[in-house]
Write a protein that holds these residues in place. Structure first.
Motif, PDB file in Angstrom:
ATOM      1  N   CYS A 558       0.840  -1.211   0.000  1.00  0.00           N
ATOM      2  CA  CYS A 558       0.000   0.000   0.000  1.00  0.00           C
ATOM      3  C   CYS A 558       0.870   1.253   0.000  1.00  0.00           C
ATOM      4  CB  CYS A 558      -0.915   0.032   1.225  1.00  0.00           C
ATOM      5  SG  CYS A 558      -1.995  -1.402   1.393  1.00  0.00           S
ATOM      6  N   GLU A 559       0.467   2.239  -0.782  1.00  0.00           N
ATOM      7  CA  GLU A 559       1.157   3.529  -0.846  1.00  0.00           C
ATOM      8  C   GLU A 559       0.999   4.303   0.469  1.00  0.00           C
ATOM      9  OE1 GLU A 559       2.854   4.727  -3.404  1.00  0.00           O
ATOM     10  OE2 GLU A 559       1.947   4.143  -5.318  1.00  0.00           O
ATOM     11  N   THR A 597      -3.597   9.183  -6.258  1.00  0.00           N
ATOM     12  CA  THR A 597      -4.904   8.823  -6.848  1.00  0.00           C
ATOM     13  C   THR A 597      -6.061   9.693  -6.388  1.00  0.00           C
ATOM     14  OG1 THR A 597      -5.710   7.177  -5.231  1.00  0.00           O
ATOM     15  CG2 THR A 597      -4.158   6.393  -6.928  1.00  0.00           C
ATOM     16  N   LYS A 629     -10.644  -0.301  -8.388  1.00  0.00           N
ATOM     17  CA  LYS A 629      -9.457  -0.382  -9.250  1.00  0.00           C
ATOM     18  C   LYS A 629      -8.167  -0.085  -8.495  1.00  0.00           C
ATOM     19  CE  LYS A 629      -9.883   4.385 -11.006  1.00  0.00           C
ATOM     20  NZ  LYS A 629     -10.059   5.196 -12.228  1.00  0.00           N
ATOM     21  N   HIS A 630      -8.251   0.491  -7.303  1.00  0.00           N
ATOM     22  CA  HIS A 630      -7.044   0.844  -6.559  1.00  0.00           C
ATOM     23  C   HIS A 630      -6.727  -0.141  -5.432  1.00  0.00           C
ATOM     24  CE1 HIS A 630      -6.812   4.556  -8.732  1.00  0.00           C
ATOM     25  NE2 HIS A 630      -7.973   4.995  -8.257  1.00  0.00           N
ATOM     26  N   SER A 631      -7.579  -1.166  -5.222  1.00  0.00           N
ATOM     27  CA  SER A 631      -7.377  -2.037  -4.052  1.00  0.00           C
ATOM     28  C   SER A 631      -7.350  -3.520  -4.431  1.00  0.00           C
ATOM     29  CB  SER A 631      -8.483  -1.779  -3.029  1.00  0.00           C
ATOM     30  OG  SER A 631      -9.748  -2.058  -3.589  1.00  0.00           O
ATOM     31  N   LYS A 632      -6.899  -3.803  -5.637  1.00  0.00           N
ATOM     32  CA  LYS A 632      -6.912  -5.190  -6.110  1.00  0.00           C
ATOM     33  C   LYS A 632      -5.829  -6.062  -5.478  1.00  0.00           C
ATOM     34  CE  LYS A 632      -9.050  -4.060 -10.550  1.00  0.00           C
ATOM     35  NZ  LYS A 632      -8.896  -4.046 -12.032  1.00  0.00           N
ATOM     36  N   CYS A 633      -4.908  -5.458  -4.731  1.00  0.00           N
ATOM     37  CA  CYS A 633      -3.821  -6.240  -4.138  1.00  0.00           C
ATOM     38  C   CYS A 633      -4.224  -6.924  -2.836  1.00  0.00           C
ATOM     39  CB  CYS A 633      -2.609  -5.350  -3.898  1.00  0.00           C
ATOM     40  SG  CYS A 633      -2.944  -3.911  -2.843  1.00  0.00           S
ATOM     41  N   CYS A 645      -3.091   0.497  -3.668  1.00  0.00           N
ATOM     42  CA  CYS A 645      -2.095  -0.517  -4.011  1.00  0.00           C
ATOM     43  C   CYS A 645      -0.929   0.084  -4.794  1.00  0.00           C
ATOM     44  CB  CYS A 645      -2.739  -1.633  -4.830  1.00  0.00           C
ATOM     45  SG  CYS A 645      -3.942  -2.605  -3.884  1.00  0.00           S
ATOM     46  N   ILE A 646       0.287  -0.312  -4.411  1.00  0.00           N
ATOM     47  CA  ILE A 646       1.490   0.099  -5.129  1.00  0.00           C
ATOM     48  C   ILE A 646       1.508  -0.615  -6.481  1.00  0.00           C
ATOM     49  CG2 ILE A 646       4.021   0.050  -5.131  1.00  0.00           C
ATOM     50  CD1 ILE A 646       3.882   0.079  -2.061  1.00  0.00           C
ATOM     51  N   PRO A 647       1.622   0.123  -7.587  1.00  0.00           N
ATOM     52  CA  PRO A 647       1.647  -0.546  -8.899  1.00  0.00           C
ATOM     53  C   PRO A 647       2.930  -1.349  -9.078  1.00  0.00           C
ATOM     54  CG  PRO A 647       2.071   1.808  -9.127  1.00  0.00           C
ATOM     55  CD  PRO A 647       1.720   1.586  -7.694  1.00  0.00           C
ATOM     56  N   PHE A 648       2.781  -2.547  -9.638  1.00  0.00           N
ATOM     57  CA  PHE A 648       3.951  -3.410  -9.868  1.00  0.00           C
ATOM     58  C   PHE A 648       4.082  -3.673 -11.353  1.00  0.00           C
ATOM     59  CE2 PHE A 648       2.830  -4.409  -5.446  1.00  0.00           C
ATOM     60  CZ  PHE A 648       4.063  -4.270  -4.839  1.00  0.00           C
TER      61      PHE A 648
END
Length: 648
Positions: A558-559, A597, A629-633, A645-648
């Motif tokens: 998480c950011e 975001t 779309k921001h919490s799929k991790c 979520c931190i983009p990978f």
């Protein structure tokens, strides 16, 4: 009347306390006083002042636009279902006239129809997530449905010889099969227990506040003003989303600790809870539960669901099957059409069949819940209005309301989106879902005191735990006070909660109704205007959020947050004055954006004016925009709210 005058009126513990209050007010002068607004209240007592809001306020109406209902299909039904009252069995038949119309563009074609039986896969690890489907079987012109079939799908083709030319129609059918053993020759005779065991029906629409009901569903609202209907205007939610609020009603415990500990993800945990339908079953009731939108069902969204079928008539596997095998159409952010038919209609046709099948032979308890129109879009209710209203008219014409206690309710109001981000009333809308109770004429005549109590309770603070106790009361209507209730029947999370057929305390606090401070709507708010103070509190909130990510070992996925801007900060005005020390703690509701975001959050926090320190529970923070779309991790429903979520 000014703020200082209000303080003087509220003071009840002597001169010293009043002086302390006035001194405190002078310490924070940059506050827009709520007393200037001349508020009216849904609940107005010394311990609870629940402010009324205008459903048609300018900030809402500028984003309000009616949406039109779109039919799933305009074709007439080729395969129809009817109930044979003599055989007490369902029959499917094919309409040859409709075939002629559908096959005009297919010359020299003949009709071939088939069906497949849909069932529950009891051997699956998670039976709620699966279904069984038989091999296709021929469907003749008139097919008497065996009593062991609850659900099936049909397919009809235009064929030339053995060659399939065109799929004309495919549909799903559900059947409420009467499997009771009837000892009398006339099972349609009057039930001797119609008044001692009334039908109990719960009709639920997700994410619908009492304000949005008035704004978006005028036909439904008008129907709910008829004699016998009572609106619980002080009904306050007890948890964030659907499951804690429904569990409060169905089990007497919102189980928020279990959710925080991820126990709902364990197979079998959901089955172990004690549901009110089990008690109705023990009292001889037939039980049913149906819900549309399979992917976001109450007991199945990020959860394994029930291992064992929880009620006699359970629609879960049928809906999962139709969403899989039929062509679907999405509207309002959810699956809307299941093939040629509205998902909502499957649920409320199920309710009609259930009530109709047992109206003369057994009492029924049923929960019928819809997410499809309203879960993702508060404007979806505008398209639902006529559809729902027409079902209630049908139920009324069939006489169901004469024999039933009916609840029309929601779990909470709209939790994110434009109403929460832009409307001043959004805070209250989220916390005050619609809640109506209907009692038939015979009940009003036989229990006038209960009816009078319902009328009084319309403007008292109430919660889902009170609904739970009301459901228990319906199984023992001769019990005339809560003191005569068995301790084993009390709501475990709110031992002081009570049946709505008994008068609720006038001076009731949220804690006495099982409502935590975060969700409590009993305190009016005033807007803080001191920008320096607002910034100080907001930075502390963001610091706590970042510290929480570290404490939960989430920094790798998480950011971190940085404060972008504060939208507004309101202070809750205490309506009781219990101690001078309370003045050191101010409760704020702060709405703010963070980077990255531009995530929009709302937090209810406490600020210690003496220590200049903050108290908050990050897990209880609210997210005011969709965060899919921001919490799929992560699949954790609590972490999803605040993890970017931190983009990978």
């Amino acid at each position: 009347m000014g703020r200082k005058s209000n303080v003087l009126l509220l003071c009840s513990f002597g001169f010293i306390l009043c002086i302390a209050k006035l001194a405190l007010h002078s310490h924070y002068p940059n506050i827009e006083s709520f007393s200037k607004k001349n508020l009216q209240y849904y609940v107005d007592s010394p311990s609870c002042k629940m402010p009324k809001s205008n459903p048609f306020s300018a900030d809402i109406m500028k984003v309000f636009k009616k949406k039109h209902f779109k039919e799933c299909s305009t074709d007439n039904d080729l395969v129809l279902s009817e109930f044979d009252p003599e055989l007490r069995q369902y029959r499917l038949y094919i309409d040859d006239g409709i075939f002629e119309k559908l096959s005009k563009k297919v010359p020299n074609a003949t009709l071939r129809c088939q069906y497949q039986v849909i069932g529950r896969n009891k051997s699956a690890s998670y039976p709620d997530k699966d279904f069984t489907l038989s091999d296709p079987r021929p469907l003749n012109q008139s097919f008497l449905v065996p009593k062991d079939i609850d659900f099936l799908s049909t397919q009809c083709y235009a064929v030339n010889g053995k060659k399939e030319i065109k799929l004309l129609q495919e549909d799903g059918f559900l059947f409420v099969q009467d499997r009771l053993s009837h000892n009398t020759k006339n099972p349609e005779g009057d039930r001797p227990d119609e008044e001692s065991k009334p039908n109990v029906i719960i009709l639920g629409i997700d994410s619908t506040s009492r304000l949005n009901l008035r704004r978006s569903m005028p036909k439904l609202h008008e129907f709910l003003q008829r004699p016998g209907w009572f609106e619980m205007q002080g009904f306050n939610k007890v948890g964030e989303n659907t499951i804690p609020n429904l569990l409060a009603m169905l089990t007497g415990n919102a189980e928020e600790k279990a959710m925080a500990q991820s126990r709902f993800s364990h197979g079998g945990f959901i089955d172990k809870l004690k549901y009110i339908w089990q008690r109705f079953k023990n009292y001889g009731y037939q039980t049913a539960f149906g819900e549309d939108c399979g992917k976001i069902n109450t007991f199945n969204y990020n959860k394994p669901g029930f291992k064992k079928q929880p009620v006699d008539y359970y629609l879960r596997n049928f809906i999962v099957a139709l969403e899989t095998i039929l062509k679907t159409r999405r509207e309002f952010g959810n699956v809307f059409c299941l093939g040629r038919k509205l998902g909502f209609k499957y649920i409320f046709d199920f309710a009609r069949q259930f009530m109709q099948r047992f109206e003369k032979v057994a009492p029924v308890f049923g929960i019928f819940w819809s997410n499809s129109f309203t879960h993702e879009d508060f404007l979806g209710a505008t398209a639902l209005d006529k559809v729902f209203w027409e079902y209630l008219l049908v139920y009324d014409a069939l006489g169901f309301f004469n024999r039933s206690i009916v609840f029309v309710l929601s779990d909470h109001g709209y939790r994110y989106g434009v109403t929460r981000q832009n409307a001043k009333s959004g805070y209250l809308e989220e916390r005050l879902p619609m809640m109506f109770i209907y009692v038939p004429p015979w009940f009003r005549k036989r229990y006038p005191q209960y009816v009078e109590n319902l009328r009084t309770n319309q403007n008292r603070l109430s919660s889902g735990f009170d609904v739970h106790m009301t459901l228990h009361h319906l199984l023992q209507l001769n019990v005339t006070s809560m003191s005569k209730f068995s301790p084993n029947l009390r709501a475990s999370q709110c031992r002081g909660c009570q049946s709505l057929f008994f008068e609720l305390p006038h001076n009731r606090k949220c804690s006495q109704a099982g409502i935590r401070d975060k969700w409590c709507s009993c305190e009016p708010i005033e807007t803080v205007t001191n920008k320096k103070h607002i910034t100080k509190v907001a930075l502390e909130v963001v610091r706590h959020m970042n510290q929480h990510l570290e404490d939960r070992n989430l920094t790798e996925i998480c950011e971190n947050y940085t404060l972008k801007k504060v939208v507004h900060m309101d202070r809750k005005i205490p309506v009781t004055d219990e101690s001078v020390e309370d003045d050191e703690l101010h409760t704020y509701v702060i709405s703010f954006y963070t980077r990255p975001t531009l995530a929009h959050f709302e937090a209810t926090v406490q600020w210690n004016t003496h220590k200049k320190s903050l108290i908050m529970k990050v897990d209880e923070i609210s997210r005011l925009e969709s965060y899919k779309k921001h919490s799929k991790c992560t699949n954790d429903p609590v972490i999803k709210k605040y993890c970017i979520c931190i983009p990978f």
